[in-house]
Design an enzyme around this catalytic site. Structure first.
Site, short mmCIF file in Angstrom:
data_model
loop_
_atom_site.label_atom_id
_atom_site.label_comp_id
_atom_site.label_asym_id
_atom_site.label_seq_id
_atom_site.Cartn_x
_atom_site.Cartn_y
_atom_site.Cartn_z
CD GLU A 43 -11.55 -2.06 13.49
OE1 GLU A 43 -10.53 -2.30 14.17
OE2 GLU A 43 -11.53 -2.02 12.24
CG HIS A 97 -12.83 3.73 2.86
ND1 HIS A 97 -13.57 4.74 3.44
CD2 HIS A 97 -11.54 4.01 3.11
CE1 HIS A 97 -12.75 5.63 4.00
NE2 HIS A 97 -11.51 5.20 3.81
CD GLU A 126 -8.87 -0.69 4.22
OE1 GLU A 126 -8.34 -0.39 5.31
OE2 GLU A 126 -9.26 0.15 3.40
NE ARG A 161 -6.01 1.80 -0.34
CZ ARG A 161 -6.03 2.96 0.29
NH1 ARG A 161 -4.93 3.43 0.84
NH2 ARG A 161 -7.14 3.64 0.39
CG ASN A 165 -1.83 1.14 1.34
OD1 ASN A 165 -1.74 2.07 0.53
ND2 ASN A 165 -2.72 1.10 2.30
NE ARG A 187 -10.20 13.05 3.07
CZ ARG A 187 -10.11 11.73 2.99
NH1 ARG A 187 -11.21 11.00 2.79
NH2 ARG A 187 -8.96 11.13 3.07
#
Ligand code: ADP
Length: 400
Positions: free
Chosen positions: A334, A181, A385, A92, A11, A242
């Site tokens: 989580e 995502h 992921e 990714r 990634n 954001r």
């Protein structure tokens, strides 16, 4: 197809590379690590393999140097890139546009097409591409597979992905909702079905991926039918830095009345908005602590964050018609008992009954936090992921 079962997942970000070496035979994580501050005077590599944990502090001038250092650390543990057990490298890639809706074996033509997508994801795709180029140079013979953040959302119906603006202008400029995502939404929705002991095809799930970036998706029978992020990861939920949704006229107003240029507004909305813009902190732990001290700005930021989430949960109930589970994932989802309580609490009108004791228990495996009588399950499902990228890359190899 030989019997190599290991996949190295990369990634590559603009100044970092995260990696995991996963053995798909049993799902074991053989090595994980991170190179940070690539291109800066003082970089660092943290590597873990089994009981070994090493930190190397060094300058990594570019991604080539960083990936060579990763290869060297793997080699020291007998897991080098030349190992015959390595089946593929899974990359990714943030934006696949409309062309890449499946995991894709990378060749020169694919790489060229990825370069063509850079205008859609100028902050992310260039680093992903660099990672691919360097990995290909290190192991030209090895299958390199791109797994896209946008791909899972490609199944959205047109009435969900199309913005209500002039069609010709939108199409000529590739303006539409793509969603991001995706590997997380795919993984979490599948794991939620497993947690319920049901086939993914029979389960409708609302997935709330709440990390620093945050997005919601509506998944019907394992297929994404709507998601909150749009052309870019700016739309939708309130995030760490954001804004998420706002009236697009805010941009014209800031330009015309406050004299802000387009790049300034871009930076404002992407980097100085959301939680950090509202209260000066983007970490939910700090916000919770300050709320406990009676800090009004932190409380308001939390309330706006939760209000937006509730709006998405309610609208995805309407989109799906029947909801079997709401699944919380990523750093906030989580770990934040308070956010789950505030979003899922007091939603008995939708058939959601949270169990405050279960919700208060920490853990790192998928679990239910709803009351046994709740019509809709509420689940906490840690995302993975990297595993999902490895799984998809390995599945593609098997098809070949
Ligand atoms: P990303 O991958 O988007 O960078 P993560 O999924 O790792 O983000 O989530 C990071 C965020 O998770 C942090 O900014 C913080 O707000 C939140 N977080 C992490 N741990 C906790 C915790 N124990 N309680 C509340 N929030 C947490």
């Amino acid at each position: 197809m030989n019997d190599a079962t290991r996949v190295l997942v990369l990634n590559s970000g603009s100044s970092s590379v995260k990696y995991q070496l996963i053995d798909m035979a049993g799902g074991d994580r053989l090595a994980t690590g991170l190179v940070e501050r690539i291109g800066e005077p003082a970089g660092a590599l943290v590597h873990r393999a089994g009981d070994a944990r090493r930190t190397v502090e060094e300058r990594y001038p570019d991604h080539t140097a960083a990936l060579k250092a990763v290869a060297e650390e793997l080699r020291r543990d007998g897991l080098g890139l030349d190992s015959p057990e390595l089946a593929a490298i899974g990359h990714r890639v943030v934006h696949g546009g409309t062309r890449f809706t499946q995991p894709t074996r990378i060749d020169d033509a694919v790489l060229e097409a990825l370069r063509g997508l850079v205008p859609l994801a100028p902050l992310h795709n260039p680093a992903n591409i660099t990672g691919i180029e360097v990995a290909r140079a290190l192991r030209p013979d090895l299958p390199q597979i791109a797994v896209f953040d946008t791909a899972f959302h490609a199944t959205m119906p047109e009435h969900a992905w199309r913005y209500a603006i002039d069609k010709e202008t939108a199409d000529a400029n590739s303006v539409r909702r793509y969603g991001f995502h995706g590997t997380s939404h795919e993984y979490v929705s599948r794991r939620t079905a497993e947690l319920l002991g049901r086939a993914p095809e029979s389960v409708n799930v609302i997935v709330l991926h709440l990390g620093n970036g945050a997005s919601a998706s509506a998944v019907r029978g394992g297929v994404c039918v709507d998601t909150s992020m749009g052309l870019t990861p700016l739309e939708g939920l309130v995030m760490g830095t954001r804004s998420g949704d706002l009236d697009p006229a805010v941009i014209f107003h800031l330009h015309r009345e406050a004299g802000l240029g387009v790049d300034e507004i871009d930076a404002l909305l992407n980097r100085r908005s959301g939680l950090i813009g509202l209260c000066g902190a983007n970490d939910m732990r700090e916000i919770a602590r300050r709320m406990g001290e009676g800090d009004a700005d932190a409380q308001l930021a939390f309330d706006i964050y939760v209000h937006r989430l509730k709006k998405y949960v309610g609208s995805y109930f309407a989109v799906l018609g029947r909801v079997d589970a709401v699944a919380f994932t990523a750093g906030v989802g989580e770990n934040s008992i308070a956010v789950r309580e505030a979003v899922a609490g007091r939603l008995s009108v939708l058939g959601i009954e949270l169990d405050s004791v279960r919700n208060g228990v920490r853990g790192d495996s998928p679990r239910l936090v709803s009351a046994p009588t709740s019509r809709v399950a509420v689940a906490v499902v840690p995302t993975d992921e990297e595993y999902e990228i490895a799984r998809q890359a390995f599945a593609l190899l098997r098809q070949d």
